[in-house]
Design an enzyme around this catalytic site. Structure first.
Site, PDB file in Angstrom:
ATOM      1  N   THR A  92      29.107  14.640  28.653  1.00  9.56           N
ATOM      2  CA  THR A  92      29.313  15.895  29.381  1.00  9.56           C
ATOM      3  C   THR A  92      30.583  16.607  28.915  1.00  9.56           C
ATOM      4  O   THR A  92      30.542  17.747  28.447  1.00  9.56           O
ATOM      5  CB  THR A  92      29.412  15.596  30.893  1.00  9.56           C
ATOM      6  OG1 THR A  92      28.228  14.883  31.274  1.00  9.56           O
ATOM      7  CG2 THR A  92      29.522  16.858  31.713  1.00  9.56           C
TER       8      THR A  92
ATOM      9  N   GLU B 225      29.652   9.541  18.489  1.00  5.61           N
ATOM     10  CA  GLU B 225      28.841   9.231  19.671  1.00  5.61           C
ATOM     11  C   GLU B 225      28.071   7.937  19.435  1.00  5.61           C
ATOM     12  O   GLU B 225      27.328   7.819  18.462  1.00  5.61           O
ATOM     13  CB  GLU B 225      27.900  10.402  19.980  1.00  5.61           C
ATOM     14  CG  GLU B 225      26.814  10.128  21.017  1.00  5.61           C
ATOM     15  CD  GLU B 225      27.301   9.538  22.341  1.00  5.61           C
ATOM     16  OE1 GLU B 225      28.231  10.093  22.940  1.00  5.61           O
ATOM     17  OE2 GLU B 225      26.746   8.500  22.763  1.00  5.61           O
ATOM     18  N   ALA B 226      28.228   7.000  20.358  1.00  8.43           N
ATOM     19  CA  ALA B 226      27.578   5.693  20.223  1.00  8.43           C
ATOM     20  C   ALA B 226      26.059   5.804  20.350  1.00  8.43           C
ATOM     21  O   ALA B 226      25.324   4.999  19.798  1.00  8.43           O
ATOM     22  CB  ALA B 226      28.122   4.742  21.295  1.00  8.43           C
TER      23      ALA B 226
ATOM     24  N   HIS C 219      29.289   8.577  40.485  1.00  6.83           N
ATOM     25  CA  HIS C 219      30.443   9.452  40.354  1.00  6.83           C
ATOM     26  C   HIS C 219      31.745   8.686  40.088  1.00  6.83           C
ATOM     27  O   HIS C 219      32.796   9.092  40.578  1.00  6.83           O
ATOM     28  CB  HIS C 219      30.624  10.293  41.628  1.00  6.83           C
ATOM     29  CG  HIS C 219      29.493  11.232  41.899  1.00  6.83           C
ATOM     30  ND1 HIS C 219      29.406  11.977  43.057  1.00  6.83           N
ATOM     31  CD2 HIS C 219      28.412  11.574  41.155  1.00  6.83           C
ATOM     32  CE1 HIS C 219      28.303  12.721  43.017  1.00  6.83           C
ATOM     33  NE2 HIS C 219      27.681  12.489  41.878  1.00  6.83           N
TER      34      HIS C 219
ATOM     35  N   ALA D 236      35.674  12.162  33.053  1.00  2.00           N
ATOM     36  CA  ALA D 236      35.823  11.817  34.474  1.00  2.00           C
ATOM     37  C   ALA D 236      36.927  10.784  34.695  1.00  2.00           C
ATOM     38  O   ALA D 236      37.450  10.660  35.800  1.00  2.00           O
ATOM     39  CB  ALA D 236      34.498  11.301  35.033  1.00  2.00           C
TER      40      ALA D 236
ATOM     41  N   PRO E 114      30.910  15.519  40.436  1.00  4.33           N
ATOM     42  CA  PRO E 114      31.919  15.646  39.374  1.00  4.33           C
ATOM     43  C   PRO E 114      31.515  16.428  38.121  1.00  4.33           C
ATOM     44  O   PRO E 114      32.370  16.814  37.340  1.00  4.33           O
ATOM     45  CB  PRO E 114      32.208  14.197  39.002  1.00  4.33           C
ATOM     46  CG  PRO E 114      30.952  13.474  39.318  1.00  4.33           C
ATOM     47  CD  PRO E 114      30.367  14.158  40.517  1.00  4.33           C
ATOM     48  N   GLN E 115      30.208  16.644  37.917  1.00  4.60           N
ATOM     49  CA  GLN E 115      29.802  17.230  36.637  1.00  4.60           C
ATOM     50  C   GLN E 115      30.550  18.528  36.330  1.00  4.60           C
ATOM     51  O   GLN E 115      31.074  18.720  35.230  1.00  4.60           O
ATOM     52  CB  GLN E 115      28.290  17.491  36.635  1.00  4.60           C
ATOM     53  CG  GLN E 115      27.821  18.143  35.362  1.00  4.60           C
ATOM     54  CD  GLN E 115      26.361  18.583  35.397  1.00  4.60           C
ATOM     55  OE1 GLN E 115      25.742  18.640  34.358  1.00  4.60           O
ATOM     56  NE2 GLN E 115      25.816  18.905  36.538  1.00  4.60           N
TER      57      GLN E 115
HETATM   58  C1  LIG Z   1      21.979   9.036  37.187  1.00  2.66           C
HETATM   59  C2  LIG Z   1      23.136   9.986  37.345  1.00  2.66           C
HETATM   60  C3  LIG Z   1      22.997  11.116  38.137  1.00  2.66           C
HETATM   61  C4  LIG Z   1      24.059  11.990  38.288  1.00  2.66           C
HETATM   62  N1  LIG Z   1      23.893  13.115  39.045  1.00  2.66           N
HETATM   63  C5  LIG Z   1      24.897  14.004  39.144  1.00  2.66           C
HETATM   64  C6  LIG Z   1      24.732  15.213  39.875  1.00  2.66           C
HETATM   65  O1  LIG Z   1      23.652  15.490  40.415  1.00  2.66           O
HETATM   66  N2  LIG Z   1      25.792  16.074  39.961  1.00  2.66           N
HETATM   67  C7  LIG Z   1      26.986  15.817  39.357  1.00  2.66           C
HETATM   68  O2  LIG Z   1      27.894  16.634  39.461  1.00  2.66           O
HETATM   69  N3  LIG Z   1      27.174  14.659  38.671  1.00  2.66           N
HETATM   70  C8  LIG Z   1      26.166  13.767  38.553  1.00  2.66           C
HETATM   71  N4  LIG Z   1      26.364  12.605  37.858  1.00  2.66           N
HETATM   72  C9  LIG Z   1      27.718  12.335  37.332  1.00  2.66           C
HETATM   73  C10 LIG Z   1      28.003  13.030  36.011  1.00  2.66           C
HETATM   74  O3  LIG Z   1      26.857  12.941  35.182  1.00  2.66           O
HETATM   75  C11 LIG Z   1      29.205  12.346  35.339  1.00  2.66           C
HETATM   76  O4  LIG Z   1      30.326  12.448  36.182  1.00  2.66           O
HETATM   77  C12 LIG Z   1      29.552  12.986  34.001  1.00  2.66           C
HETATM   78  O5  LIG Z   1      28.439  13.033  33.145  1.00  2.66           O
HETATM   79  C13 LIG Z   1      30.663  12.208  33.334  1.00  2.66           C
HETATM   80  O6  LIG Z   1      30.961  12.817  32.104  1.00  2.66           O
HETATM   81  P1  LIG Z   1      31.972  12.191  31.079  1.00  2.66           P
HETATM   82  O7  LIG Z   1      32.249  13.232  30.061  1.00  2.66           O
HETATM   83  O8  LIG Z   1      33.103  11.593  31.822  1.00  2.66           O
HETATM   84  O9  LIG Z   1      31.229  10.958  30.414  1.00  2.66           O
HETATM   85  P2  LIG Z   1      29.761  10.788  29.788  1.00  2.66           P
HETATM   86  O10 LIG Z   1      28.926  12.007  29.980  1.00  2.66           O
HETATM   87  O11 LIG Z   1      29.261   9.492  30.298  1.00  2.66           O
HETATM   88  O12 LIG Z   1      30.035  10.680  28.228  1.00  2.66           O
HETATM   89  C14 LIG Z   1      30.595   9.556  27.597  1.00  2.66           C
HETATM   90  C15 LIG Z   1      29.960   9.444  26.212  1.00  2.66           C
HETATM   91  O13 LIG Z   1      30.736   8.564  25.407  1.00  2.66           O
HETATM   92  C16 LIG Z   1      29.873   7.738  24.646  1.00  2.66           C
HETATM   93  N5  LIG Z   1      30.649   6.531  24.295  1.00  2.66           N
HETATM   94  C17 LIG Z   1      31.113   5.566  25.120  1.00  2.66           C
HETATM   95  N6  LIG Z   1      31.828   4.655  24.435  1.00  2.66           N
HETATM   96  C18 LIG Z   1      31.826   5.049  23.152  1.00  2.66           C
HETATM   97  C19 LIG Z   1      32.405   4.522  21.961  1.00  2.66           C
HETATM   98  N7  LIG Z   1      33.147   3.400  21.970  1.00  2.66           N
HETATM   99  N8  LIG Z   1      32.173   5.184  20.788  1.00  2.66           N
HETATM  100  C20 LIG Z   1      31.426   6.312  20.766  1.00  2.66           C
HETATM  101  N9  LIG Z   1      30.873   6.855  21.866  1.00  2.66           N
HETATM  102  C21 LIG Z   1      31.072   6.238  23.041  1.00  2.66           C
HETATM  103  C22 LIG Z   1      28.705   7.495  25.568  1.00  2.66           C
HETATM  104  O14 LIG Z   1      27.549   7.122  24.843  1.00  2.66           O
HETATM  105  C23 LIG Z   1      28.560   8.865  26.260  1.00  2.66           C
HETATM  106  O15 LIG Z   1      27.684   9.726  25.550  1.00  2.66           O
HETATM  107  C24 LIG Z   1      25.298  11.719  37.665  1.00  2.66           C
HETATM  108  C25 LIG Z   1      25.434  10.587  36.848  1.00  2.66           C
HETATM  109  C26 LIG Z   1      24.362   9.734  36.680  1.00  2.66           C
HETATM  110  C27 LIG Z   1      24.533   8.528  35.781  1.00  2.66           C
END
Ligand SMILES: Cc1cc2nc3c(=O)[nH]c(=O)nc-3n(C[C@H](O)[C@H](O)[C@H](O)COP(=O)(O)OP(=O)(O)OC[C@H]3O[C@@H](n4cnc5c(N)ncnc54)[C@H](O)[C@@H]3O)c2cc1C
Ligand SMILES: *[C@@H]1O[C@H](CO)[C@@H](O)[C@H](O)[C@H]1NC(C)=O
Ligand SMILES: *[C@@H]1O[C@H](CO)[C@@H](O)[C@H](O)[C@H]1NC(C)=O
Ligand SMILES: *[C@@H]1O[C@H](CO)[C@@H](O)[C@H](O)[C@H]1NC(C)=O
Ligand SMILES: *[C@@H]1O[C@H](CO)[C@@H](O)[C@H](O)[C@H]1NC(C)=O
Length: 566
Positions: free
Chosen positions: A30, A49-50, A494, A528, A539-540
């Site tokens: 995200t 990206e993994a 979250h 996050a 949190p999205q």
């Molecule tokens: C089932 C589900 C439903 C949800 N519903 C909602 C909702 O309705 N509303 C809302 O606001 N939020 C929702 N959320 C929460 C929201 O999706 C997350 O808070 C948000 O996506 C987090 O984003 P991020 O950038 O922190 O991490 P992520 O989007 O998790 O991105 C992390 C990325 O890093 C990659 N990665 C990890 N380790 C490595 C590595 N060592 N090397 C390379 N790449 C790596 C992963 O593959 C991933 O693609 C939901 C989450 C889930 C799981």
């Protein structure tokens, strides 16, 4: 002969040159994709990206319905959203990191920057599901993320609206103005034209990659590399078993999510000293807060038999699922275009249910302030149980099931992420620690009782068939309720705050307010995990806000540097 050497040397050189970038972003989720695409407008950027393009390998992932279908608590299980920032939470964020640029009015433009809003399609939505909204909360120039109301409203949600009225909640006029209290049909990241999920992949990488952006997919970041002056200068990656080093001339940004961002910092020498030494990792920056203080929104919900169609039918009838998938694909309508939980409400627990709260609980809850709701309710059109697997756990007895999920939005328990080894191939150890504190336990019991009150209200009664199905009326005392909750609690997905922002005198802070890691240079964490605490909304939107804000900060700093160079 000479020419083939020349070609080889050319290929080698171009590969070597190509693996140097201005910026490396680890994690194409995200936050990472939004940030990388913004930086790539004027700089060369690598995304490591993994995973891969999961929406191609898993076609159901494009449907809003897939947000809940494959993700239960079953550890063997593999493989939508709204924005609701609260004014109070962001003002608190500004205070916690001592940086007024995080106050609600100052970050609102960053929430607006990613999002393009489309009003509800009244011709296609249920006539009894009208909703209030205010387009001026959005910026007409915002995008590429699509924010709209799903066309398909869960019939059960129209009854939850009545249940919320029944227990005294008001309809909120809209919640993008920073007030969450009340109930509302929620906005989702859904592309209105085809009712598909507007994920970071779909929105930010819709076609050809920008020429400045190189995507390393199926590439796992193993370690962040530093020079002698503790400047982050590159990332070691593992792509299908081959180890490669990518160089960053300006900065490395870690956006690997709440579990793997702290893991990557720790294996690279940034974290609690003792823990790193246990794994023989040389310490580059001692930061005891890495992997600590995780906050989440735990939820649970009793289930009832109901007189409207819910997810139960979809789950028990594979032919219906296929038929609905084809309908979604061709006509862009039907059950799968619904994110299931399309209706939300927030409140503080009313006085009559606070009488049993201990002094400690009252104190803890008082710290959240007036504009911070303690619980959230989500319409859950399906059997919930222990959330082992939403899809396979639906009872198959001819009845339809539904629940109202109760979510703790003022939790005080904190979880941890620690290393199982010094290798990022091994998943880190996650201890969510939900319901550890008394205030969380008492809040949970009160929230459970509120859900029962809604189901029992005259307003909701017509849709309910018989008595409560799960756990059932025999579960009555606070202790019985808490025991049931403990065995059926799940995360609303979250988790946050495992590399949290804070002021330099805050021992547990990992990042400054510009998301820069303390004790090293040219390294930021943006996802996050960076939140100083978890706001009560979902949190999205805040992940996108932070990506936009820090991208701006990086680009502006660059411009200033270039100006002083001249
Ligand atoms: C089932 C589900 C439903 C949800 N519903 C909602 C909702 O309705 N509303 C809302 O606001 N939020 C929702 N959320 C929460 C929201 O999706 C997350 O808070 C948000 O996506 C987090 O984003 P991020 O950038 O922190 O991490 P992520 O989007 O998790 O991105 C992390 C990325 O890093 C990659 N990665 C990890 N380790 C490595 C590595 N060592 N090397 C390379 N790449 C790596 C992963 O593959 C991933 O693609 C939901 C989450 C889930 C799981
Ligand atoms: C809609 O939002 C704008 C901008 O936030 C605000 O000025 C206006 O008062 C709102 N209108 C209504 C009807 O709430
Ligand atoms: C709203 O309309 C839908 C479709 O007709 C129906 O299934 C649902 O029960 C109605 N809700 C209420 C509260 O009457
Ligand atoms: C969760 O519930 C399912 C059935 O709904 C059951 O099969 C499973 O054993 C339960 N898991 C736990 C950990 O209780
Ligand atoms: C209040 O919250 C703190 C953490 O912030 C926790 O340590 C404490 O146990 C909580 N008190 C109660 C009564 O739950």
């Amino acid at each position: 002969m000479l020419s083939s050497y020349a070609i080889l040397i050319f290929l080698w050189l171009s590969e070597a040159l190509c693996s140097t970038f201005d910026y490396i972003v680890v994690g194409g989720g995200t936050s990472g994709l939004a940030l990388a695409v913004r930086l790539a407008q004027s700089h060369s950027v690598a995304v490591v990206e993994a995973g891969t393009y999961y929406e191609i390998s898993y076609p159901l992932a494009k449907t809003p319905g897939a947000d809940v279908l494959p993700v239960g608590s079953d550890p063997d299980a593999t493989s939508g959203a709204d924005w609701g920032p609260s004014r109070e939470a962001l003002d608190k964020w500004a205070e916690a990191v001592d940086d007024p640029s995080y106050a609600f009015d100052n970050v609102l433009p960053y929430y607006q920057r990613s999002a393009a809003f489309t009003p509800p399609n009244l011709a296609r939505r249920l006539a009894n599901a009208t909703t209030l909204y205010n387009s001026s909360a959005f910026d007409p120039a915002g995008g590429p993320l699509q924010v709209s109301f799903t066309d398909f409203v869960q019939p059960f949600s129209t009854w939850v609206a009545r249940g919320m009225e029944g227990i005294g909640l008001p309809q909120s006029s809209e919640y993008n103005n920073g007030e969450l209290e009340g109930y509302h049909y929620c906005m989702s990241t859904i592309r209105p034209q085809d009712q598909s999920r507007s994920s970071s992949q779909a929105a930010f990488l819709p076609g050809l990659l920008p020429s400045n952006l190189r995507l390393y997919k199926n590439a796992l970041a193993k370690r962040i590399l530093f020079d002698e002056d503790k400047n982050a200068v590159g990332v070691e990656i593992d792509k299908v078993g081959i180890s490669t080093t990518l160089r960053a001339t300006r900065e490395v940004v870690v956006s690997a999510g709440v579990f793997q961002s702290p893991q990557l910092l720790m294996v690279s020498g940034i974290g609690p000293r003792e823990h790193l030494e246990q794994h023989n990792i040389p310490v580059i920056s001692e930061l005891p807060g890495v992997g600590q203080g995780m906050q989440d929104h735990p939820f649970f919900g009793p289930s009832y038999r109901v007189a409207v169609e819910t997810l139960t039918r979809l789950a028990n009838n594979p032919e219906y699922l296929v038929q609905e998938y084809l309908r979604w694909l061709k006509q862009h309508e039907g059950v799968l275009s619904s994110p299931i939980a399309d209706f939300l409400a927030w409140e503080k627990i009313p006085d009559d249910l606070r009488t049993g709260f201990s002094e400690g609980t009252r104190h803890n809850l008082s710290l959240f302030g007036d504009g911070w709701p303690e619980v959230e309710y989500l319409s859950g059109a399906g059997y919930v149980g222990n959330v082992s697997d939403f899809y396979y756990d639906q009872p198959d007895d001819g009845y339809e099931y539904a629940s109202i999920l109760a979510v703790l939005t003022a939790p005080t328990s904190q979880g941890t992420v620690t290393l199982a080894s010094d290798d990022t191939w091994d998943l880190p150890i996650i201890d969510p620690n939900w319901l550890e504190t008394e205030s969380d336990q008492q809040l949970a019991v009160a929230a459970f009782k509120r859900v029962r009150q809604a189901f029992a209200s005259d307003d909701m009664n017509p849709v309910v068939i018989g008595e409560e199905y799960d756990p059932g009326p025999q579960v009555q005392t606070d202790k019985e309720i808490l025991d049931w909750i403990r065995n059926n609690v799940m995360t609303l997905w979250h988790p946050s705050r495992t590399c949290r922002m804070g002021t330099p005198d805050d021992r547990m802070a990992v990042l400054d307010s510009r998301a820069r890691v303390y004790g090293v240079n040219r390294l930021r964490v943006v996802d996050a995990s960076s939140f100083p605490f978890l706001p009560p909304g979902h949190p999205q939107a805040t992940c996108y806000m932070l990506a936009e804000k820090i991208a701006d900060d990086i680009l502006l700093t660059q411009q200033e540097l270039t100006r002083t160079d001249l």
